[in-house]
Write a protein that holds these residues in place. Structure first.
Motif, PDB file in Angstrom:
ATOM      1  N   UNK A  10       0.826  -1.215   0.000  1.00  0.00           N
ATOM      2  CA  UNK A  10       0.000   0.000   0.000  1.00  0.00           C
ATOM      3  C   UNK A  10       0.859   1.264   0.000  1.00  0.00           C
ATOM      4  N   UNK A  11       2.128   1.131  -0.380  1.00  0.00           N
ATOM      5  CA  UNK A  11       3.102   2.236  -0.526  1.00  0.00           C
ATOM      6  C   UNK A  11       3.509   2.895   0.785  1.00  0.00           C
ATOM      7  N   UNK A  12       3.188   2.297   1.909  1.00  0.00           N
ATOM      8  CA  UNK A  12       3.629   2.805   3.210  1.00  0.00           C
ATOM      9  C   UNK A  12       5.027   2.264   3.471  1.00  0.00           C
ATOM     10  N   UNK A  13       5.926   3.139   3.881  1.00  0.00           N
ATOM     11  CA  UNK A  13       7.297   2.715   4.181  1.00  0.00           C
ATOM     12  C   UNK A  13       7.445   2.548   5.687  1.00  0.00           C
ATOM     13  N   UNK A  14       7.952   1.379   6.091  1.00  0.00           N
ATOM     14  CA  UNK A  14       8.254   1.119   7.490  1.00  0.00           C
ATOM     15  C   UNK A  14       9.735   0.774   7.584  1.00  0.00           C
ATOM     16  N   UNK A  15      10.299   0.918   8.759  1.00  0.00           N
ATOM     17  CA  UNK A  15      11.725   0.622   8.965  1.00  0.00           C
ATOM     18  C   UNK A  15      11.832  -0.441  10.037  1.00  0.00           C
ATOM     19  N   UNK A  16      12.490  -1.534   9.709  1.00  0.00           N
ATOM     20  CA  UNK A  16      12.683  -2.628  10.642  1.00  0.00           C
ATOM     21  C   UNK A  16      14.135  -2.621  11.110  1.00  0.00           C
ATOM     22  N   UNK A  17      14.331  -2.628  12.416  1.00  0.00           N
ATOM     23  CA  UNK A  17      15.655  -2.755  13.015  1.00  0.00           C
ATOM     24  C   UNK A  17      15.758  -4.179  13.527  1.00  0.00           C
ATOM     25  N   UNK A  24      15.505 -10.638  17.424  1.00  0.00           N
ATOM     26  CA  UNK A  24      14.326  -9.813  17.657  1.00  0.00           C
ATOM     27  C   UNK A  24      14.378  -8.612  16.739  1.00  0.00           C
ATOM     28  N   UNK A  25      13.237  -8.011  16.546  1.00  0.00           N
ATOM     29  CA  UNK A  25      13.192  -6.836  15.693  1.00  0.00           C
ATOM     30  C   UNK A  25      12.322  -5.762  16.315  1.00  0.00           C
ATOM     31  N   UNK A  26      12.601  -4.536  15.929  1.00  0.00           N
ATOM     32  CA  UNK A  26      11.798  -3.383  16.316  1.00  0.00           C
ATOM     33  C   UNK A  26      11.337  -2.743  15.019  1.00  0.00           C
ATOM     34  N   UNK A  27      10.037  -2.586  14.880  1.00  0.00           N
ATOM     35  CA  UNK A  27       9.480  -2.001  13.668  1.00  0.00           C
ATOM     36  C   UNK A  27       9.072  -0.569  13.962  1.00  0.00           C
ATOM     37  N   UNK A  28       9.544   0.358  13.124  1.00  0.00           N
ATOM     38  CA  UNK A  28       9.220   1.777  13.273  1.00  0.00           C
ATOM     39  C   UNK A  28       8.304   2.190  12.130  1.00  0.00           C
ATOM     40  N   UNK A  29       7.183   2.802  12.485  1.00  0.00           N
ATOM     41  CA  UNK A  29       6.224   3.294  11.507  1.00  0.00           C
ATOM     42  C   UNK A  29       6.344   4.813  11.451  1.00  0.00           C
ATOM     43  N   UNK A  30       7.094   5.353  10.459  1.00  0.00           N
ATOM     44  CA  UNK A  30       7.330   6.802  10.414  1.00  0.00           C
ATOM     45  C   UNK A  30       6.050   7.631  10.276  1.00  0.00           C
ATOM     46  N   UNK A  31       5.069   7.135   9.535  1.00  0.00           N
ATOM     47  CA  UNK A  31       3.826   7.886   9.355  1.00  0.00           C
ATOM     48  C   UNK A  31       3.056   8.049  10.665  1.00  0.00           C
ATOM     49  N   UNK A  32       3.102   7.020  11.510  1.00  0.00           N
ATOM     50  CA  UNK A  32       2.375   7.050  12.779  1.00  0.00           C
ATOM     51  C   UNK A  32       3.244   7.536  13.932  1.00  0.00           C
TER      52      UNK A  32
END
Length: 43
Positions: A10-17, A24-32
């Motif tokens: 859906x063209x939303x960019x997220x960043x996974x660390x 383990x991972x941490x997901x960052x949602x820049x839009x939110x």
């Protein structure tokens, strides 16, 4: 930690660390402006 930018269908960019040592991972949602800590879903 690895920084992995992901573009969803859906063209939303997220960043996974992702941490190799702790699997383990941490997901960052820049839009939110929120983060979510969880086990990786696709690694």
């Amino acid at each position: 930690m690895k920084k992995i930018p992901i573009k969803r269908l859906d063209s939303v960019i997220i960043i996974e660390f992702y941490c190799d040592k702790c699997d383990e991972s941490i997901t960052f949602y820049p839009d939110l402006g929120t983060t979510k800590s969880e086990r990786p879903s696709f690694f």
